[in-house]
Design a protein around this motif. Structure first.
Motif, PDB file in Angstrom:
ATOM      1  N   ARG A   1       6.269  -4.716 -15.789  1.00 39.08           N
ATOM      2  CA  ARG A   1       6.782  -3.648 -14.938  1.00 39.08           C
ATOM      3  C   ARG A   1       5.762  -2.527 -14.734  1.00 39.08           C
ATOM      4  NH1 ARG A   1       9.706  -2.746 -10.688  1.00 39.08           N
ATOM      5  NH2 ARG A   1       7.518  -2.451 -10.202  1.00 39.08           N
ATOM      6  N   LEU A   2       5.046  -2.118 -15.779  1.00 39.03           N
ATOM      7  CA  LEU A   2       4.067  -1.043 -15.643  1.00 39.03           C
ATOM      8  C   LEU A   2       2.700  -1.570 -15.244  1.00 39.03           C
ATOM      9  CD1 LEU A   2       4.826   1.530 -18.499  1.00 39.03           C
ATOM     10  CD2 LEU A   2       5.559   1.529 -16.122  1.00 39.03           C
ATOM     11  N   GLY A   3       2.269  -2.659 -15.867  1.00 42.89           N
ATOM     12  CA  GLY A   3       0.968  -3.218 -15.528  1.00 42.89           C
ATOM     13  C   GLY A   3       0.871  -3.610 -14.058  1.00 42.89           C
ATOM     14  N   SER A   4       1.984  -4.064 -13.498  1.00 36.83           N
ATOM     15  CA  SER A   4       2.024  -4.477 -12.085  1.00 36.83           C
ATOM     16  C   SER A   4       2.856  -3.505 -11.251  1.00 36.83           C
ATOM     17  CB  SER A   4       2.593  -5.896 -11.977  1.00 36.83           C
ATOM     18  OG  SER A   4       1.753  -6.826 -12.611  1.00 36.83           O
ATOM     19  N   HIS A   5       2.667  -2.207 -11.507  1.00 38.70           N
ATOM     20  CA  HIS A   5       3.446  -1.194 -10.775  1.00 38.70           C
ATOM     21  C   HIS A   5       3.138  -1.189  -9.277  1.00 38.70           C
ATOM     22  CE1 HIS A   5      -0.334   0.900 -11.764  1.00 38.70           C
ATOM     23  NE2 HIS A   5      -0.139   1.561 -10.646  1.00 38.70           N
ATOM     24  N   LYS A   6       2.016  -1.796  -8.887  1.00 36.94           N
ATOM     25  CA  LYS A   6       1.677  -1.841  -7.457  1.00 36.94           C
ATOM     26  C   LYS A   6       2.430  -2.937  -6.706  1.00 36.94           C
ATOM     27  CE  LYS A   6      -2.703   0.556  -7.727  1.00 36.94           C
ATOM     28  NZ  LYS A   6      -4.129   0.610  -7.341  1.00 36.94           N
ATOM     29  N   VAL A   7       3.180  -3.753  -7.437  1.00 38.16           N
ATOM     30  CA  VAL A   7       4.087  -4.708  -6.772  1.00 38.16           C
ATOM     31  C   VAL A   7       5.307  -3.896  -6.341  1.00 38.16           C
ATOM     32  CG1 VAL A   7       5.404  -6.831  -6.998  1.00 38.16           C
ATOM     33  CG2 VAL A   7       3.238  -6.594  -8.223  1.00 38.16           C
ATOM     34  N   ASN A   8       5.237  -3.361  -5.128  1.00 39.97           N
ATOM     35  CA  ASN A   8       6.275  -2.450  -4.645  1.00 39.97           C
ATOM     36  C   ASN A   8       7.449  -3.213  -4.027  1.00 39.97           C
ATOM     37  OD1 ASN A   8       5.387  -3.221  -2.040  1.00 39.97           O
ATOM     38  ND2 ASN A   8       3.873  -1.580  -2.011  1.00 39.97           N
ATOM     39  N   LYS A   9       8.416  -2.462  -3.527  1.00 38.52           N
ATOM     40  CA  LYS A   9       9.622  -3.076  -2.965  1.00 38.52           C
ATOM     41  C   LYS A   9       9.307  -3.963  -1.778  1.00 38.52           C
ATOM     42  CE  LYS A   9      13.133   0.252  -4.450  1.00 38.52           C
ATOM     43  NZ  LYS A   9      14.164   1.234  -4.007  1.00 38.52           N
ATOM     44  N   LYS A  10       8.376  -3.525  -0.943  1.00 35.97           N
ATOM     45  CA  LYS A  10       8.004  -4.321   0.236  1.00 35.97           C
ATOM     46  C   LYS A  10       7.453  -5.682  -0.175  1.00 35.97           C
ATOM     47  CE  LYS A  10       5.152  -4.038   4.448  1.00 35.97           C
ATOM     48  NZ  LYS A  10       4.266  -5.193   4.234  1.00 35.97           N
ATOM     49  N   ILE A  11       6.538  -5.686  -1.132  1.00 34.20           N
ATOM     50  CA  ILE A  11       5.959  -6.945  -1.619  1.00 34.20           C
ATOM     51  C   ILE A  11       7.047  -7.806  -2.255  1.00 34.20           C
ATOM     52  CG2 ILE A  11       4.375  -7.961  -3.319  1.00 34.20           C
ATOM     53  CD1 ILE A  11       2.576  -5.473  -2.901  1.00 34.20           C
ATOM     54  N   ALA A  12       7.872  -7.191  -3.097  1.00 35.25           N
ATOM     55  CA  ALA A  12       8.942  -7.931  -3.778  1.00 35.25           C
ATOM     56  C   ALA A  12       9.902  -8.566  -2.769  1.00 35.25           C
ATOM     57  CB  ALA A  12       9.702  -7.002  -4.715  1.00 35.25           C
ATOM     58  N   ASN A  13      10.291  -7.814  -1.763  1.00 33.10           N
ATOM     59  CA  ASN A  13      11.211  -8.351  -0.752  1.00 33.10           C
ATOM     60  C   ASN A  13      10.590  -9.496   0.036  1.00 33.10           C
ATOM     61  OD1 ASN A  13      13.238  -6.566  -1.440  1.00 33.10           O
ATOM     62  ND2 ASN A  13      12.631  -5.026   0.072  1.00 33.10           N
ATOM     63  N   GLU A  14       9.312  -9.364   0.371  1.00 27.58           N
ATOM     64  CA  GLU A  14       8.631 -10.427   1.116  1.00 27.58           C
ATOM     65  C   GLU A  14       8.545 -11.706   0.283  1.00 27.58           C
ATOM     66  OE1 GLU A  14       4.900  -8.731   2.179  1.00 27.58           O
ATOM     67  OE2 GLU A  14       5.709  -7.631   3.914  1.00 27.58           O
ATOM     68  N   LEU A  15       8.242 -11.558  -0.998  1.00 26.94           N
ATOM     69  CA  LEU A  15       8.173 -12.727  -1.879  1.00 26.94           C
ATOM     70  C   LEU A  15       9.540 -13.402  -1.990  1.00 26.94           C
ATOM     71  CD1 LEU A  15       5.900 -11.263  -4.707  1.00 26.94           C
ATOM     72  CD2 LEU A  15       5.321 -13.214  -3.257  1.00 26.94           C
ATOM     73  N   ARG A  16      10.557 -12.607  -2.228  1.00 26.85           N
ATOM     74  CA  ARG A  16      11.903 -13.173  -2.402  1.00 26.85           C
ATOM     75  C   ARG A  16      12.431 -13.785  -1.114  1.00 26.85           C
ATOM     76  NH1 ARG A  16      13.215  -7.989  -6.108  1.00 26.85           N
ATOM     77  NH2 ARG A  16      12.866  -8.960  -8.157  1.00 26.85           N
ATOM     78  N   THR A  17      12.141 -13.174   0.012  1.00 22.13           N
ATOM     79  CA  THR A  17      12.571 -13.724   1.300  1.00 22.13           C
ATOM     80  C   THR A  17      11.935 -15.095   1.549  1.00 22.13           C
ATOM     81  OG1 THR A  17      12.864 -11.515   2.234  1.00 22.13           O
ATOM     82  CG2 THR A  17      12.609 -13.328   3.805  1.00 22.13           C
ATOM     83  N   ALA A  18      10.688 -15.246   1.077  1.00 17.07           N
ATOM     84  CA  ALA A  18       9.983 -16.530   1.248  1.00 17.07           C
ATOM     85  C   ALA A  18      10.449 -17.584   0.249  1.00 17.07           C
ATOM     86  CB  ALA A  18       8.481 -16.322   1.100  1.00 17.07           C
TER      87      ALA A  18
END
Length: 400
Positions: free
Chosen positions: A105-122
């Motif tokens: 969660r902290l080490g990869s704090h740059k994985v933001n909501k936009k990135i997370a949503n795009e990954l999950r949508t795919a």
């Protein structure tokens, strides 16, 4: 006067809260920690000391995945290289391959909501490990999942020091070239690496996995004898101390951050007294504030007792390794520092195969040739600013 008293009382209250939070959180962690070392296994290994070669191979294996891709990293960023990584995972998920990505969660704090949503949508299943949570906010902030493992189709595994970001492929001017060790693994130990990923996934993902046997596929034996040892909450200190105490001739340590515990420092000094030769390789260039200054007091003691210390100068040295008596070689995710010893979740691979140990020693000797000796004269030169930083670093060394 009244305002000053209130401020002092508030600061003292925060200090007491931090102390209680950390120590009560640690006590709870120690109650639930488990030793999960594997038996001695046999596998085949490649060592990648350069990111460009590693990720060319890694991305190629992901492209050829047919069943499932399971990935755990401490750091994944939001630069062009990370975007290439995300795109590859999304492509595989759209092809119908099961893709799970677990990041700290902290080490990869740059994985933001936009990135997370795009990954999950795919179709990529994404989860964050080691979230900050009540009741021990400060302690949970310090305990990070520092493991970096990947398993592809249950047949190919990766483990080591590299993360996902442009610096790892030599695109950070200050830290290039980036020197690290990462293993590619095939053989009977890959299912054990898979099982370790699933333990972490079940702990942090909302998805329940009902049948592990779908993923833990029996593999043929390889040639190199080895053992995986996941650690957390102090287990690593015990393992390292055991290695040091059994050394008869040589100890070689490679680490980006050399901040040992008192027990380990004593173990190293005792080893020098009984005639063991100790060589330590650390970076010349640092990537984090104060970590270098935190190491100096330990290195002074060891240099004075006869150890040899080298600072790697051909880029940034992020590799993590220990070699004992040409008999045991350790490569993994753990640094030789107090954060890895007492706080982080780590996983290391301990080799008992003399052929592999000799092969790896050639890699380490190359790094020593690309280093300069560090001497007591260097460390004892008067430098008021460095001395000040050493005092600060010593006070917070556990958290560096």
């Amino acid at each position: 006067m009244k305002v000053t008293s209130i401020i002092i009382a508030f600061i003292l209250l925060i200090i007491v809260w931090l102390y209680l939070d950390f120590h009560l959180g640690r006590r709870k962690h120690l109650r639930i920690v488990r030793n999960q070392a594997t038996p001695i296994l046999y596998g085949n290994f490649d060592i990648f000391p350069h990111g460009k070669e590693l990720f060319a191979d890694y991305f190629n294996e992901i492209k050829h995945a047919r069943l499932h891709i399971h990935i755990l990293f401490y750091i994944v960023k939001n630069d062009h290289f990370s975007q290439e990584f995300y795109s590859l995972l999304k492509t595989k998920a759209k092809e119908g391959v099961e893709v799970r990505l677990l990041v700290d969660r902290l080490g990869s704090h740059k994985v933001n909501k936009k990135i997370a949503n795009e990954l999950r949508t795919a179709g990529v299943q994404l989860a964050f490990s080691n979230r900050i949570k009540l009741p021990y906010l400060f302690y949970s902030m310090q305990v990070r999942n520092h493991r970096k493992i990947s398993i592809i189709d249950g047949k190919i595994g990766y483990l080591g020091g590299f993360n996902i970001g442009k610096e790892y492929i030599d695109q950070d001017p200050k830290l290039s070239p980036w020197r690290d060790y990462h293993l590619k693994i095939t053989g009977e130990s890959v299912p054990f690496l898979q099982a370790e990923f699933l333990i972490d996934w079940k702990e942090y993902a909302s998805e329940a996995i009902m049948d592990d046997s779908t993923y833990i596929l029996k593999q043929p034996k390889g040639h190199a004898s080895h053992q995986f040892v996941p650690t957390e909450a102090g287990l690593l200190e015990k393992k390292y101390l055991e290695l040091i105490q059994h050394a008869d001739q040589t100890i070689m340590i490679g680490t980006p951050y050399f901040i040992p515990s008192r027990q380990l420092l004593k173990g190293l000094l005792d080893a020098l007294k009984r005639g063991v030769s100790i060589t330590i390789v650390v970076p010349y260039t640092t990537d984090h504030m104060l970590v270098q200054e935190a190491s100096y007091r330990y290195l002074r003691s060891l240099l004075q007792a006869g150890a040899q210390v080298y600072q790697y100068k051909k880029g940034f040295y992020h590799a993590k390794s220990i070699v004992i008596d040409d008999k045991i070689c350790d490569i993994g995710t753990a640094n030789f520092d107090q954060r890895s010893l007492f706080l982080n979740k780590e996983i290391n691979c301990y080799f008992h195969d003399p052929v592999f140990v000799e092969r790896f020693k050639d890699v380490l000797q190359k790094d020593i040739l690309d280093s300069r000796p560090l001497t007591l004269t260097d460390l004892n030169k008067p430098n008021l600013f460095r001395s000040f930083k050493e005092v600060i670093a010593g006070a917070v060394s556990l958290f560096l």
